[in-house]
Design a protein around this motif. Structure first.
Motif, mmCIF file in Angstrom:
data_model
loop_
_atom_site.group_PDB
_atom_site.id
_atom_site.type_symbol
_atom_site.label_atom_id
_atom_site.label_comp_id
_atom_site.label_asym_id
_atom_site.label_seq_id
_atom_site.Cartn_x
_atom_site.Cartn_y
_atom_site.Cartn_z
ATOM 1 N N SER A 1 -7.465 5.693 2.869
ATOM 2 C CA SER A 1 -6.270 6.194 3.517
ATOM 3 C C SER A 1 -5.777 7.257 2.541
ATOM 4 N N GLU B 1 -12.783 -4.561 0.167
ATOM 5 C CA GLU B 1 -11.522 -3.879 -0.157
ATOM 6 C C GLU B 1 -11.072 -4.421 -1.502
ATOM 7 N N THR C 1 -6.197 -3.245 9.160
ATOM 8 C CA THR C 1 -7.651 -3.413 9.284
ATOM 9 C C THR C 1 -7.952 -4.753 9.956
ATOM 10 N N ASP D 1 -13.304 0.101 1.020
ATOM 11 C CA ASP D 1 -12.007 0.772 1.172
ATOM 12 C C ASP D 1 -11.457 0.965 -0.237
ATOM 13 N N TYR E 1 -6.204 -5.194 4.291
ATOM 14 C CA TYR E 1 -4.986 -4.569 4.808
ATOM 15 C C TYR E 1 -4.723 -5.086 6.238
ATOM 16 N N THR F 1 -6.061 9.578 10.257
ATOM 17 C CA THR F 1 -5.358 8.514 9.532
ATOM 18 C C THR F 1 -6.391 7.662 8.796
ATOM 19 N N GLY F 2 -5.889 6.799 7.935
ATOM 20 C CA GLY F 2 -6.787 5.854 7.262
ATOM 21 C C GLY F 2 -7.393 4.882 8.258
ATOM 22 N N MET F 3 -6.608 4.467 9.250
ATOM 23 C CA MET F 3 -7.150 3.543 10.250
ATOM 24 C C MET F 3 -8.274 4.196 11.058
ATOM 25 N N ASN G 1 -5.258 -5.873 -0.736
ATOM 26 C CA ASN G 1 -3.875 -5.593 -0.368
ATOM 27 C C ASN G 1 -3.317 -6.812 0.345
ATOM 28 N N THR H 1 -3.401 9.048 2.909
ATOM 29 C CA THR H 1 -1.935 8.929 2.955
ATOM 30 C C THR H 1 -1.388 8.495 1.596
ATOM 31 N N LYS H 2 -2.202 7.731 0.849
ATOM 32 C CA LYS H 2 -1.721 7.054 -0.350
ATOM 33 C C LYS H 2 -1.909 7.941 -1.590
ATOM 34 N N GLY I 1 -3.382 10.413 6.634
ATOM 35 C CA GLY I 1 -4.736 10.933 6.785
ATOM 36 C C GLY I 1 -5.749 9.949 6.257
ATOM 37 N N THR J 1 -8.801 2.768 -1.130
ATOM 38 C CA THR J 1 -7.440 3.306 -1.047
ATOM 39 C C THR J 1 -6.581 2.926 -2.248
HETATM 40 N N1 PLP Z 1 -6.648 0.790 4.083
HETATM 41 C C1 PLP Z 1 -5.729 0.319 3.227
HETATM 42 C C2 PLP Z 1 -6.171 -0.463 2.016
HETATM 43 C C3 PLP Z 1 -4.366 0.552 3.451
HETATM 44 O O1 PLP Z 1 -3.466 0.077 2.588
HETATM 45 C C4 PLP Z 1 -3.984 1.301 4.597
HETATM 46 C C5 PLP Z 1 -2.565 1.551 4.888
HETATM 47 O O2 PLP Z 1 -1.677 1.033 4.244
HETATM 48 C C6 PLP Z 1 -4.969 1.753 5.466
HETATM 49 C C7 PLP Z 1 -6.310 1.493 5.178
HETATM 50 C C8 PLP Z 1 -4.627 2.516 6.720
HETATM 51 O O3 PLP Z 1 -4.250 3.826 6.416
HETATM 52 P P1 PLP Z 1 -3.268 4.714 7.309
HETATM 53 O O4 PLP Z 1 -1.914 4.093 7.239
HETATM 54 O O5 PLP Z 1 -3.357 6.064 6.680
HETATM 55 O O6 PLP Z 1 -3.797 4.705 8.704
#
Ligand code: PLP
Length: 397
Positions: A196, A145, A105, A174, A102, A77-79, A149, A198-199, A209, A176
């Protein structure tokens, strides 16, 4: 894949015909957990999928090439990607992070700090004096970041990374919100980029992811060692899907940011919208830095609605936008950060970061822009009528 290709080519050609068995155009999916050794003393290139997997390796290489990294690690995951960077700090080391990062985070860093594993300082990184004061405390790791966000604040990566490195910190960005298509923090002086995936990178809202990409080989090796040690590496099928999504990253993001520009302009012209946070607007405080360090303004924006509109009713009234967390997919999403994505922050921390209860975050997708704008104004109209009706009811009763 050689780095001399344009990034558009790197995404389209990643893994194409690399299959050693049949030269399949789409790379095969290796689900196997383990791999046979030809000889018990000769470790094969891949021996166990937690440590290494051919499908995941294709994605790792593609993202490392796109970000100009020596080495990448694909995480579940992103986390997990953000957390993996904390493997580089020792107990009690200071981590400096943006005050409007985020929410997940923020939760991770505060939870680890509460356990005494790290110290953390959240600062407004767009304020040079505040940032310099934080650096004076000798952080081991600085997390940037940008755009942030959900307020889309723009941090000057080159200036912050240079100052943080001079102070002896490892600088992590970051990326993302923009993806490697629109911003490359390693080229601006950072040591590590996290995503992340995922985005935007996967872009189809069907995988979670993450990725950690290091400019320096030794740092990349250290991160890969920890990823195997702690078992946070991503699943092969997720890597397969993410590689598939990555191929269309450039055309997707180009269309999405064009749509976002049109939506932002339409909303900025409406009196019921008190503020539009979109770096593409000339009056955005980070507009000039964004122009300099980004290759586009992205497709994320946030708006603050006036008291004339019931924010929750506006979200309930959306037909095309889906009310959901996440961002960067093909579909348009809307959320209220205070109760959704940033609920992990305390109300005080949200207030300090400028995240009000009237803030709505929009992730703009691939739909026709007129349909998106009609949907938003239809929802705002209905939510404004609801406020007027409630006002009349109160006055009468
Ligand atoms: N970093 C940012 C800027 C995000 O917006 C997010 C999730 O929204 C994440 C990290 C965490 O990613 P994940 O949801 O894939 O764990």
């Amino acid at each position: 894949m050689t780095r001399s290709y344009h990034p558009e080519t790197l995404t389209a050609a990643a893994g194409v015909a690399t299959d050693p068995a049949f030269r399949s155009a789409a790379p095969p999916l290796y689900l196997s957990a383990t791999y046979g050794w030809r000889d018990p003393e000769e470790k094969p290139a891949f021996d166990y999928s937690r440590s290494g997997n051919p499908t995941r390796a294709e994605l790792e290489r593609a993202l490392a090439d796109l970000e100009g990294a020596a080495r990448g690690v694909i995480t579940a995951t992103g986390m997990a990607a953000v957390d993996l960077t904390l493997a580089l700090v020792n107990p009690g080391d200071l981590v400096v992070a943006p005050h409007d990062c985020y929410g997940g985070t923020f939760r991770l860093l505060t939870a680890r700090a509460r356990r005494g594993q790290i110290k953390v300082l959240f600062v407004n990184q767009t304020e040079p004096e505040e940032f310099a004061a934080a650096l004076a405390q000798g952080p081991k790791l600085v997390l940037i970041e940008t755009p942030s966000n959900p307020l889309l604040r723009i941090t000057d990566i080159r200036a912050c990374a240079a100052a943080a490195r001079k102070a002896g910190a490892i600088v992590v960005a970051d990326n993302t919100f923009l993806s490697p298509a629109l911003q490359n923090p390693l080229a601006l002086g950072c040591d590590i980029v996290v995503h992340s995936t995922t985005k935007f990178i996967n872009g189809h809202s069907d995988v979670v992811g993450g990725a950690v990409l290091a400019r320096d080989e030794a740092l990349g090796d250290e991160l890969a060692w920890w990823a195997n040690c702690t078992g946070v590496t991503g699943a092969p099928f997720d890597s397969y899907l993410t590689l598939r999504g990555l191929r269309t990253l450039f055309p997707r993001i180009a269309r999405q940011q064009e749509n976002a520009g049109l939506v932002a302009a339409a909303l900025a012209a409406d009196q019921r919208v008190s503020r539009v946070y979109f770096p593409g607007l000339a009056d955005h405080p980070g507009h000039d830095i964004a122009r300099r360090q980004q290759k586009g303004f992205g497709s994320m924006l946030s708006v603050e609605l006036t008291e004339d509109v019931d924010v929750l009713e506006a979200l309930r009234g959306m037909r095309l936008f889906t009310v959901a967390e996440s961002l960067g997919g093909f579909e348009s999403l809307a959320c209220v950060p205070a109760t959704m994505t940033h609920a992990g922050m305390t109300p005080e921390a949200r207030a300090a970061a400028g995240i009000s209860d009237r803030l709505v975050r929009l992730s703009i997708g691939l739909e026709h822009p007129s349909d998106l704008i009609d949907d938003l104004f239809g929802a705002i109209d209905r939510a404004a009528i609801a406020v007027r009706r409630e006002g009349r009811r109160r006055a009468a009763g």
